[in-house]
Enzyme design. Structure first.
Site, PDB file in Angstrom:
ATOM      1  N   THR A   1       0.824  -1.152   0.090  1.00 20.30           N
ATOM      2  CA  THR A   1       0.097   0.013   0.009  1.00 20.30           C
ATOM      3  C   THR A   1       0.907   1.207   0.074  1.00 20.30           C
ATOM      4  O   THR A   1       1.915   1.201   0.485  1.00 20.30           O
ATOM      5  CB  THR A   1      -1.001   0.070   1.160  1.00 20.30           C
ATOM      6  OG1 THR A   1      -1.869  -1.219   1.061  1.00 20.30           O
ATOM      7  CG2 THR A   1      -1.994   1.089   1.283  1.00 20.30           C
TER       8      THR A   1
ATOM      9  N   ARG B   1     -12.633  -9.526  -2.551  1.00 25.83           N
ATOM     10  CA  ARG B   1     -12.427  -8.931  -1.065  1.00 25.83           C
ATOM     11  C   ARG B   1     -11.942  -7.504  -1.297  1.00 25.83           C
ATOM     12  O   ARG B   1     -11.001  -7.067  -2.272  1.00 25.83           O
ATOM     13  CB  ARG B   1     -11.081  -9.586  -0.295  1.00 25.83           C
ATOM     14  CG  ARG B   1     -10.694  -8.947   0.644  1.00 25.83           C
ATOM     15  CD  ARG B   1      -9.425  -8.026   0.770  1.00 25.83           C
ATOM     16  NE  ARG B   1      -8.703  -7.768   1.966  1.00 25.83           N
ATOM     17  CZ  ARG B   1      -7.985  -6.730   1.970  1.00 25.83           C
ATOM     18  NH1 ARG B   1      -7.360  -6.138   0.888  1.00 25.83           N
ATOM     19  NH2 ARG B   1      -7.620  -6.567   3.389  1.00 25.83           N
ATOM     20  N   VAL B   2     -12.466  -6.562  -0.402  1.00 31.11           N
ATOM     21  CA  VAL B   2     -11.797  -5.095  -0.561  1.00 31.11           C
ATOM     22  C   VAL B   2     -11.554  -4.590   0.757  1.00 31.11           C
ATOM     23  O   VAL B   2     -12.125  -4.990   1.697  1.00 31.11           O
ATOM     24  CB  VAL B   2     -13.269  -4.232  -1.155  1.00 31.11           C
ATOM     25  CG1 VAL B   2     -12.485  -2.892  -1.165  1.00 31.11           C
ATOM     26  CG2 VAL B   2     -13.536  -4.761  -2.544  1.00 31.11           C
ATOM     27  N   GLY B   3     -10.380  -4.051   0.742  1.00 36.31           N
ATOM     28  CA  GLY B   3      -9.814  -3.667   2.045  1.00 36.31           C
ATOM     29  C   GLY B   3     -10.097  -2.221   2.272  1.00 36.31           C
ATOM     30  O   GLY B   3     -11.358  -1.771   1.666  1.00 36.31           O
ATOM     31  N   ASP B   4      -9.511  -1.778   3.046  1.00 38.34           N
ATOM     32  CA  ASP B   4      -9.679  -0.190   3.619  1.00 38.34           C
ATOM     33  C   ASP B   4      -9.254   1.048   2.646  1.00 38.34           C
ATOM     34  O   ASP B   4      -9.993   2.001   2.718  1.00 38.34           O
ATOM     35  CB  ASP B   4      -8.884   0.113   4.816  1.00 38.34           C
ATOM     36  CG  ASP B   4      -7.200   0.172   4.920  1.00 38.34           C
ATOM     37  OD1 ASP B   4      -6.872  -0.910   4.322  1.00 38.34           O
ATOM     38  OD2 ASP B   4      -6.751   0.693   5.447  1.00 38.34           O
TER      39      ASP B   4
ATOM     40  N   THR C   1      -2.122   2.298   5.950  1.00 34.40           N
ATOM     41  CA  THR C   1      -1.674   0.856   5.415  1.00 34.40           C
ATOM     42  C   THR C   1      -1.562  -0.086   6.531  1.00 34.40           C
ATOM     43  O   THR C   1      -1.416   0.319   7.658  1.00 34.40           O
ATOM     44  CB  THR C   1      -0.080   1.233   4.845  1.00 34.40           C
ATOM     45  OG1 THR C   1       0.600   0.056   4.684  1.00 34.40           O
ATOM     46  CG2 THR C   1       0.721   1.981   5.767  1.00 34.40           C
ATOM     47  N   GLY C   2      -1.918  -1.501   6.124  1.00 36.22           N
ATOM     48  CA  GLY C   2      -2.048  -2.492   6.755  1.00 36.22           C
ATOM     49  C   GLY C   2      -2.778  -3.476   6.813  1.00 36.22           C
ATOM     50  O   GLY C   2      -3.655  -3.568   5.620  1.00 36.22           O
TER      51      GLY C   2
ATOM     52  N   GLY D   1      -6.314  -4.222   6.264  1.00 37.81           N
ATOM     53  CA  GLY D   1      -7.422  -3.268   5.977  1.00 37.81           C
ATOM     54  C   GLY D   1      -8.762  -3.719   6.983  1.00 37.81           C
ATOM     55  O   GLY D   1      -9.501  -2.659   7.020  1.00 37.81           O
TER      56      GLY D   1
HETATM   57  N1  GLY Z   1      -4.545  -1.749   3.576  1.00 37.16           N
HETATM   58  C1  GLY Z   1      -4.688  -2.407   2.450  1.00 37.16           C
HETATM   59  C2  GLY Z   1      -5.593  -3.429   2.478  1.00 37.16           C
HETATM   60  O1  GLY Z   1      -5.887  -4.115   3.577  1.00 37.16           O
HETATM   61  O2  GLY Z   1      -6.005  -3.884   1.445  1.00 37.16           O
END
Ligand code: GLY
Length: 337
Positions: A198, A226-229, A249-250, A252
């Site tokens: 990220t 899947r979708v993160g933050d 970042t991390g 999500g």
């Molecule tokens: N922080 C990026 C993700 O979890 O996709």
């Protein structure tokens, strides 16, 4: 010509100079902070060559953004320029060099927010746009929506004339090997290879406006779309003039559950915390529920803050007062101020 006439002529010239050709404009304060992902390796595992390459990548991104801000450009243009640079750099998990899904695809997420207007744009699971951050910006500026996903977002990108690439463009051998390792060793769990990824930026421009941008390939072995933050406004990205701008970042899932980016800003606006305290307290709330990673934040005056609970975060800053790129990687290394 009488003395009187000469005097009046020189006064007119002086007046013309004052109105039509002002002295070189004074640079007003600007500031920029970037990250290239959290987690990082143990100091002993990062070879000197690799460390140099990461620092050079951060320097190049900082310089791209500083060029915009120094010339009086907008914070929005600056954060987009920074993130495009990192998306084009195969070392970072965004754009070229993104991690692979369980099916061996690259599905990219990005978002951008304008602190002046609270307008935002985001894309999730895109597969053909060379620079997903520019697609997020197009969603913000050229559509009535905030977030577009997958095939629809890919179609919008093409319609907007953004640069399209074959999906193979994003592939790097290193990321493919990480997928193979994941296939052997991990399967189905949230995999720690997200620790390598990220990218994001926050900036204050000379007009006093804040902006934030974030882009990622997500995590190795992600499935089920899947979708993160990263593309979620308020979780991975947020900006509000006079308060703060944030890029995270991390892992999500945890940043979504703690609405991390918005939380930093609300701590500043509602609790009166300074930006570093707000960043640290938000990371503490993420640690408490089992998440890991980091975030960069900037307050309304352009003071940057870096919060993390991992071994480190690729990070850097540059500003009108310190116009040389400064970077840090490990958590026990001082963050640039
Ligand atoms: N922080 C990026 C993700 O979890 O996709």
């Amino acid at each position: 010509m009488t003395l009187c006439k000469i005097r009046s002529l020189s006064l007119s010239i002086l007046a013309l100079c004052a109105v039509g050709a002002p002295a070189a404009a004074t640079e007003r304060p600007w500031s920029l902070a970037v990250h290239g992902g959290s987690g990082v390796l143990e100091r002993s595992e990062l070879t000197p060559e690799k460390e140099k390459a990461y620092r050079a990548g951060l320097d190049a991104a900082l310089e791209a953004g500083a060029k915009v801000l120094k010339a009086g450009g907008s914070s929005l243009d600056a954060v987009e320029a920074v993130v495009r640079t990192l998306e084009d750099n195969p070392l970072f998990n965004a754009g070229k060099g993104a991690v692979f899904t369980a099916e061996g695809r690259n599905e990219l997420d990005a978002s951008i927010m304008d602190g002046a207007t609270l307008k935002a744009g985001a894309v999730a699971g895109v597969t053909r746009t060379r620079n997903p951050i520019s697609l997020a910006r197009a969603v913000m500026e050229k559509s009535p929506h905030v977030m577009l996903a997958r095939e629809g977002a890919d179609l919008f990108s093409k319609e907007q004339g953004l640069e399209q690439v074959e999906p193979g463009y994003f592939r790097t051998e290193e990321r493919w090997k990480q997928l193979e390792t994941w296939r052997k060793d991990h399967q189905a769990m949230l995999d720690p290879t997200h620790l390598f990824g990220t990218v994001g930026a926050v900036a204050l421009d000379q007009a006093g406006h804040l902006a934030a941008a974030t882009s990622t390939g997500g995590m190795t072995g992600k499935r089920w779309a899947r979708v993160g933050d990263t593309p979620i406004i308020g979780a991975g990205t947020y900006a509000r003039d006079g308060v703060c701008a944030v890029s995270a970042t991390g892992s999500g899932e945890y940043f979504i559950r703690e609405t991390a980016a918005r939380q930093v800003c609300d701590r500043i606006a509602w609790k009166g915390e300074d930006v570093q305290t707000a960043a640290d307290q938000t990371m503490a709330s993420i640690t408490k529920i089992g998440g890991d990673g980091g975030l960069i934040a900037m307050d309304g005056q352009g003071r940057p803050a870096f919060g993390m609970n991992d071994l480190g975060m690729y990070r850097g800053a540059i500003s009108s007062t310190t116009p040389t790129p400064r970077t840090a990687i490990f958590s026990n290394e001082s963050s640039p101020r």
